[in-house]
Scaffold this active site. Structure first.
Site, PDB file in Angstrom:
ATOM      1  N   LYS A 197      10.784 -32.648 -26.035  1.00 35.91           N
ATOM      2  CA  LYS A 197      10.085 -33.896 -25.690  1.00 35.91           C
ATOM      3  C   LYS A 197       9.853 -33.907 -24.180  1.00 35.91           C
ATOM      4  CE  LYS A 197      11.039 -37.889 -24.162  1.00 35.91           C
ATOM      5  NZ  LYS A 197       9.844 -38.145 -23.320  1.00 35.91           N
TER       6      LYS A 197
ATOM      7  N   GLU B 176      21.302 -31.828 -16.574  1.00 34.58           N
ATOM      8  CA  GLU B 176      20.904 -31.534 -15.184  1.00 34.58           C
ATOM      9  C   GLU B 176      20.452 -32.849 -14.576  1.00 34.58           C
ATOM     10  OE1 GLU B 176      21.156 -28.862 -13.509  1.00 34.58           O
ATOM     11  OE2 GLU B 176      21.777 -27.618 -15.194  1.00 34.58           O
TER      12      GLU B 176
ATOM     13  N   CYS C 235      15.261 -32.718  -7.492  1.00 33.46           N
ATOM     14  CA  CYS C 235      16.675 -33.139  -7.552  1.00 33.46           C
ATOM     15  C   CYS C 235      17.513 -32.503  -6.445  1.00 33.46           C
ATOM     16  CB  CYS C 235      17.262 -32.850  -8.926  1.00 33.46           C
ATOM     17  SG  CYS C 235      16.874 -31.224  -9.532  1.00 33.46           S
TER      18      CYS C 235
ATOM     19  N   GLU D 278      19.578 -41.530  -4.801  1.00 28.95           N
ATOM     20  CA  GLU D 278      18.495 -40.570  -4.958  1.00 28.95           C
ATOM     21  C   GLU D 278      17.176 -41.344  -4.906  1.00 28.95           C
ATOM     22  OE1 GLU D 278      17.869 -38.648  -8.834  1.00 28.95           O
ATOM     23  OE2 GLU D 278      17.738 -36.748  -7.758  1.00 28.95           O
TER      24      GLU D 278
HETATM   25  P1  NDP Z   1      14.657 -40.431 -16.823  1.00 29.14           P
HETATM   26  O1  NDP Z   1      15.918 -39.736 -16.618  1.00 29.14           O
HETATM   27  O2  NDP Z   1      14.713 -41.778 -17.421  1.00 29.14           O
HETATM   28  O3  NDP Z   1      13.659 -39.537 -17.715  1.00 29.14           O
HETATM   29  C1  NDP Z   1      13.777 -38.146 -17.901  1.00 29.14           C
HETATM   30  C2  NDP Z   1      13.418 -37.790 -19.346  1.00 29.14           C
HETATM   31  O4  NDP Z   1      14.311 -38.455 -20.235  1.00 29.14           O
HETATM   32  C3  NDP Z   1      12.021 -38.243 -19.751  1.00 29.14           C
HETATM   33  O5  NDP Z   1      11.494 -37.327 -20.694  1.00 29.14           O
HETATM   34  C4  NDP Z   1      12.304 -39.569 -20.422  1.00 29.14           C
HETATM   35  O6  NDP Z   1      11.279 -39.978 -21.306  1.00 29.14           O
HETATM   36  C5  NDP Z   1      13.572 -39.235 -21.167  1.00 29.14           C
HETATM   37  N1  NDP Z   1      14.389 -40.385 -21.568  1.00 29.14           N
HETATM   38  C6  NDP Z   1      14.472 -41.600 -20.965  1.00 29.14           C
HETATM   39  N2  NDP Z   1      15.344 -42.397 -21.651  1.00 29.14           N
HETATM   40  C7  NDP Z   1      15.798 -41.683 -22.698  1.00 29.14           C
HETATM   41  C8  NDP Z   1      16.702 -41.942 -23.775  1.00 29.14           C
HETATM   42  N3  NDP Z   1      17.302 -43.128 -23.913  1.00 29.14           N
HETATM   43  N4  NDP Z   1      16.932 -40.978 -24.685  1.00 29.14           N
HETATM   44  C9  NDP Z   1      16.338 -39.776 -24.576  1.00 29.14           C
HETATM   45  N5  NDP Z   1      15.466 -39.461 -23.585  1.00 29.14           N
HETATM   46  C10 NDP Z   1      15.200 -40.395 -22.642  1.00 29.14           C
HETATM   47  O7  NDP Z   1      13.903 -40.478 -15.404  1.00 29.14           O
HETATM   48  P2  NDP Z   1      12.665 -41.378 -14.936  1.00 29.14           P
HETATM   49  O8  NDP Z   1      11.435 -40.659 -15.273  1.00 29.14           O
HETATM   50  O9  NDP Z   1      12.783 -42.785 -15.445  1.00 29.14           O
HETATM   51  O10 NDP Z   1      12.887 -41.371 -13.362  1.00 29.14           O
HETATM   52  C11 NDP Z   1      13.771 -42.286 -12.763  1.00 29.14           C
HETATM   53  C12 NDP Z   1      14.577 -41.630 -11.643  1.00 29.14           C
HETATM   54  O11 NDP Z   1      15.287 -40.527 -12.160  1.00 29.14           O
HETATM   55  C13 NDP Z   1      13.747 -40.998 -10.528  1.00 29.14           C
HETATM   56  O12 NDP Z   1      13.388 -41.943  -9.575  1.00 29.14           O
HETATM   57  C14 NDP Z   1      14.700 -39.974  -9.976  1.00 29.14           C
HETATM   58  O13 NDP Z   1      15.600 -40.582  -9.090  1.00 29.14           O
HETATM   59  C15 NDP Z   1      15.454 -39.519 -11.198  1.00 29.14           C
HETATM   60  N6  NDP Z   1      14.919 -38.255 -11.755  1.00 29.14           N
HETATM   61  C16 NDP Z   1      15.649 -37.144 -11.546  1.00 29.14           C
HETATM   62  C17 NDP Z   1      15.156 -35.937 -12.005  1.00 29.14           C
HETATM   63  C18 NDP Z   1      15.910 -34.680 -11.779  1.00 29.14           C
HETATM   64  O14 NDP Z   1      15.320 -33.604 -11.816  1.00 29.14           O
HETATM   65  N7  NDP Z   1      17.211 -34.738 -11.595  1.00 29.14           N
HETATM   66  C19 NDP Z   1      13.875 -35.822 -12.686  1.00 29.14           C
HETATM   67  C20 NDP Z   1      13.215 -37.076 -12.907  1.00 29.14           C
HETATM   68  C21 NDP Z   1      13.731 -38.240 -12.442  1.00 29.14           C
HETATM   69  P3  NDP Z   1       9.998 -40.818 -20.802  1.00 29.14           P
HETATM   70  O15 NDP Z   1       9.902 -40.687 -19.327  1.00 29.14           O
HETATM   71  O16 NDP Z   1       8.894 -40.154 -21.500  1.00 29.14           O
HETATM   72  O17 NDP Z   1      10.223 -42.224 -21.254  1.00 29.14           O
END
Ligand code: NDP
Length: 473
Positions: free
Chosen positions: A162, A237, A271, A369
Site C-alpha cells: 500500500k 522505519e 527521515c 521531526e
Molecule cells: P504516516 O506515517 O501517517 O504515513 C505513512 C504511511 O502509513 C502512508 O502510506 C499512510 O497512508 C500509512 N498509514 C497511516 N495511518 C495508517 C494506519 N493506521 N494503518 C496503516 N497504515 C497507515 O505519515 P504522514 O504521511 O501522515 O506524515 C506525517 C509525518 O510523518 C511527516 O510530517 C513526517 O514527520 C513523518 N514521516 C516520516 C517518514 C519517514 O521516512 N520516517 C516518511 C513520511 C512521513 P496514507 O498516507 O495513504 O493515509
C-alpha cells in the site's frame, strides 16, 4: 500478471496534487481479499521454484526499471514534487541495485546443521513468512517501495503493497514492470487507499504474516501495537532527528556541502535529514556563512526542471505543518538567519529554507521531526558535550560526524545511540548495508543480509539417526 487492483468507480480526489494528476482509485475490502488469495496461491510455487530462476526474474525487474527510468522518475516527481534530477537518476538506479542485490541472495538462504547428540541430526531451516504487507510513505515513493518488495520476493514471499495515498503512481508502474519481467501473477499486489482504511486492514489481516512499514513514529507505534497484539512479525522505519556534529578540525567546505545536501535534499523531507547541526563554537559563524552562501546558489522551483534541486513539499497540509513549526510557539524568541528572499512558483507548495541560530538542544524545534527545509544550529565546546547533544533526542536513526581525527570519529560512532553513523560523508547507502534505527526510530532493519533474515521464519528439524529410546525407559 501481477495484480493491480483499481476500482474506477471509487476514484478519489488526492490531496497532494501540485500538478494535474489529482484523481486516483482506491481498493476495497473485497480487493484486499482478492489480493490475499492471489498472493497465497502464488507464494508456495514461487518459494519452491529454482533459486536461480527467482534471481533471474529479480534481475530482469532491475533491467526493466532502468529502461523505464524516465517514466518512473516523472511519476514520482509529479506525485511528490521531488526533483526529476533525483527521481529519474539516483532513485531509479538505487531501485535497480536493490533488486540486483537481493537477486544475489536467493541462493544464500542457507540454514545450518547444529552439532547435537551424536545419535541425532538437527537442521536449522529458513522458510518464507508467506505474505508480507508493505506500507510506504510519500517522500521517496519508488525506493521506499522497492526496499520492501525486493527482500520479500527474494526470500520467497508474496507482497501486498500500500503506497501512500499522496504518491501511488510509480508503484502501479512497478507492478506492470514486474509482470513484464516475468514475475508470476499474485506475487506483487498494489492496493491504493488511505492508511486509516486499507492500510489498517492490511495490518490486521490474519493471513498477512509480516508488516514492513516506513513513516512517522506515531503511526509506527500504532501499527506496532496492532502487530504486537496479533503476534505478527514487524519492521518499522520511523522518524529521525539527525545530529550533524562538526568539529573545527574538519574540512569545512566539504562539510558545508554535506550539510546542505543532507538537510535540504528533498526539501528536508527525509527521515535522516541532518536538520540538527551541532557545531564547535569556534567555527559556528564561519560554518553558517558557508551554508547560507550555498543555499543562495541553489535553484528552488519547478521539480521538472533539471536545474532544480529543491522542489515543493508534498501537500498543502504538509506545508502548513512545516510553517506552523517554523512560525509557531516552538520558535518564539529564536534567532533566525535572514536569507535573501527569492521568488517561488505560484503553483505548488513551496517552503523557503530556514536557519535558526544558537538553538538550545532541548528546544522543541530541535527535538521534533519537522520534515521540511530547515536547520537548527547549536554550538558545543567539548567532545563530551557534542556526543551528549547528538544523543539527547528520543529518535535514534542517524548521526553524522565531520572531523579529521580518526580517534574522535571512532569515539562518536561507538557512543552514538543511532542505527546509522556517517563519518565524513552524508547519506551513504548501499543495498548490502543494513538500515534501521535505535530508540523511537524503529524496530528491525531494511537492506543487507539482515533484512533477508527478517523476512524468514526459522524451523528447527530433528532427526533420530538410530532407533529412538524413550527417556522414560
Ligand atoms: P504516516 O506515517 O501517517 O504515513 C505513512 C504511511 O502509513 C502512508 O502510506 C499512510 O497512508 C500509512 N498509514 C497511516 N495511518 C495508517 C494506519 N493506521 N494503518 C496503516 N497504515 C497507515 O505519515 P504522514 O504521511 O501522515 O506524515 C506525517 C509525518 O510523518 C511527516 O510530517 C513526517 O514527520 C513523518 N514521516 C516520516 C517518514 C519517514 O521516512 N520516517 C516518511 C513520511 C512521513 P496514507 O498516507 O495513504 O493515509
Amino acid at each position: 500478471m501481477a495484480a493491480i487492483l483499481l476500482r474506477h468507480d471509487d476514484a478519489v480526489h488526492r490531496p497532494n496534487c501540485w500538478r494535474s494528476l489529482d484523481r486516483c482509485t482506491v481498493a476495497s475490502t473485497q480487493d484486499l481479499e482478492i489480493a490475499v488469495e492471489a498472493a497465497r496461491r502464488a507464494q508456495q510455487a514461487w518459494w519452491l521454484s529454482d533459486d536461480q530462476d527467482r534471481a533471474r526474474i529479480l534481475r530482469r525487474i532491475a533491467d526493466e526499471i532502468r529502461l523505464h527510468a524516465n517514466a518512473l522518475g516523472t511519476l514520482d516527481t509529479l506525485d511528490s514534487g521531488r526533483p526529476i534530477r533525483d527521481t529519474a537518476t539516483r532513485d531509479v538506479e538505487r531501485a535497480a541495485r536493490i533488486f540486483e542485490f537481493f537477486a544475489g541472495t536467493t541462493d544464500r538462504l542457507r540454514g545450518a546443521v547444529v552439532p547435537v547428540q551424536p545419535s541425532r541430526t538437527n537442521l536449522v531451516e529458513y522458510e518464507p513468512i508467506g505474505i508480507v504487507g508493505a506500507i510506504t510513505p510519500w517522500n521517496y515513493p519508488l525506493t521506499n517501495a522497492i526496499g520492501k518488495i525486493a527482500p520479500a520476493l527474494a526470500t520467497g514471499n508474496a507482497v501486498i503493497l500500500k503506497p501512500a495515498e499522496a504518491s501511488p503512481l510509480s508503484a502501479l508502474l512497478l507492478a506492470w514492470i514486474a509482470h513484464k519481467a516475468g514475475l508470476p501473477a499474485g506475487l506483487l499486489n498494489v492496493l491504493n487507499g488511505s492508511g486509516a482504511t486499507i492500510g489498517e486492514m492490511i495490518v490486521r489481516h490474519p493471513d498477512i504474516g509480516k508488516i514492513t512499514f516506513t513513516g512517522s513514529t506515531p503511526t509506527g507505534r500504532h501499527i506496532g501495537s496492532i502487530t504486537g497484539d496479533l503476534l505478527k512479525s514487524v519492521t518499522l522505519e520511523l522518524g529521525g532527528k539527525t545530529g550533524f556534529i562538526l568539529f573545527a578540525d574538519a574540512d569545512l567546505d566539504r562539510a558545508a556541502d554535506a550539510l546542505v545536501f543532507s538537510a535540504f535534499n528533498n526539501a528536508g523531507q527525509t527521515c535522516t535529514a541532518g536538520s540538527r547541526p551541532l557545531v564547535e563554537a569556534s567555527i559556528a559563524k564561519d560554518f553558517v556563512d558557508r551554508i547560507a552562501s550555498r543555499l543562495n546558489d541553489i535553484v528552488i522551483g519547478d521539480p521538472l526542471d533539471l536545474e532544480t534541486r529543491i522542489g515543493p513539499v508534498i501537500s498543502a497540509r504538509h506545508r502548513n505543518m512545516i510553517l506552523a513549526h517554523l512560525a509557531g510557539p516552538s520558535t518564539t524568541g529564536l534567532k533566525r538567519l535572514e536569507l535573501p528572499s527569492r521568488s517561488l512558483p505560484e503553483a505548488g507548495f513551496y517552503v523557503s529554507p530556514s536557519i535558526f541560530l544558537d538553538v538550545s538542544p532541548t528546544a522543541a524545534i530541535a527535538q521534533e521531526e519537522v520534515f521540511g527545509p530547515m536547520i537548527t544550529v547549536t554550538s558545543f565546546t567539548s567532545d563530551d558535550e557534542a556526543i551528549e547533544m547528538a544523543n539527547a533526542t528520543r529518535h535514534g536513526l542517524a548521526t553524522t560526524v565531520w572531523t579529521s581525527s580518526f580517534q574522535r570519529a571512532r569515539r562518536v560512532s561507538r557512543e552514538a545511540r543511532s542505527g546509522l553513523v556517517w563519518i565524513n560523508t552524508a547519506h551513504s547507502l548501499h543495498p548490502g548495508s543494513p538500515y534501521g534505527g535505535y530508540k523511537q526510530s524503529g524496530v528491525g532493519v531494511e537492506m543487507g543480509q539482515e533484512a533477508v533474515q527478517q523476512h524468514m521464519k526459522i524451523k528447527s528439524v530433528w532427526m533420530e539417526d538410530n532407533v529412538w529410546q524413550s527417556p522414560w525407559g
